[in-house]
Design a protein around this motif. Structure first.
Motif, PDB file in Angstrom:
ATOM      1  N   GLU A 124       0.746  -1.249  -0.232  1.00 20.53           N
ATOM      2  CA  GLU A 124      -0.153  -0.061   0.119  1.00 20.53           C
ATOM      3  C   GLU A 124       1.027   1.578  -0.448  1.00 20.53           C
ATOM      4  O   GLU A 124       1.436   1.082   0.529  1.00 20.53           O
ATOM      5  N   HIS A 183      -9.210   5.444  -1.826  1.00 16.30           N
ATOM      6  CA  HIS A 183      -8.036   4.557  -2.546  1.00 16.30           C
ATOM      7  C   HIS A 183      -8.225   5.221  -4.085  1.00 16.30           C
ATOM      8  O   HIS A 183      -9.288   4.970  -4.595  1.00 16.30           O
ATOM      9  N   ARG A 218      -4.042   0.606  -3.885  1.00 14.28           N
ATOM     10  CA  ARG A 218      -3.758  -1.149  -2.652  1.00 14.28           C
ATOM     11  C   ARG A 218      -3.614  -1.812  -4.997  1.00 14.28           C
ATOM     12  O   ARG A 218      -4.655  -2.453  -5.103  1.00 14.28           O
TER      13      ARG A 218
END
Length: 158
Positions: free
Chosen positions: A45, A117, A150
């Protein structure tokens, strides 16, 4: 992409969803560009800007093909895309992000819920898509904002 990274697997060799595979966790099987694939969520990450605000990246508009989007982003200088590709991975597309969310909802993977994200699907010269994994929100944000990444891998099933 790093040549030592697994790029295909026999369907009979797939583990159960939520189990280790190719340096990450097996999310699900899916079809992309006429090929059945296995989606793998990596544990890596990082965060950063998607790209330059106001610049449309040609080739990064696919709603389903995160690898193609990420390669186009990297060619345009996106640091998060370059970082993902260096891992032998890519930033998930909108479709692939939703598959990760489905696996999270099923309790098969863990994804941070305290920030947005980036997804690799570009919406416009100003915005790109992102996902909030707390409840599965799909939205878009200014490309120069810092968000989490991610990365995933997609293995061709044989």
């Amino acid at each position: 992409m790093n040549q030592s990274v697994l790029q295909s697997i026999a369907a009979a060799d797939l583990p159960e969803r939520g189990q280790p595979l190719a340096g990450g966790i097996f999310v699900t099987r899916y079809w992309l560009n006429g090929q059945e694939r296995a989606l793998v969520l990596l544990n890596d990450e990082f965060e950063g800007a998607w790209g330059e605000y106001g610049v449309k990246v040609e080739g990064a508009g696919s709603y389903s093909d995160g690898e193609a989007n990420t390669r186009a982003m990297a060619e345009a200088g996106s640091q998060i895309a370059i970082q993902a590709l260096e891992l032998g991975a890519f930033i998930p597309s909108c479709l692939e992000g939703q598959l990760v969310m489905a696996a999270k909802a099923d309790g098969l993977v863990t994804v941070r819920e305290d920030g947005w994200h980036w997804l690799s699907s570009q919406r416009s010269a100003i915005n790109a898509y992102g996902m909030g994994f707390e409840v599965g929100w799909l939205d878009f944000d200014h490309k120069d904002n810092e968000c989490l990444v991610r990365p995933v891998r997609s293995l061709i099933l044989q």
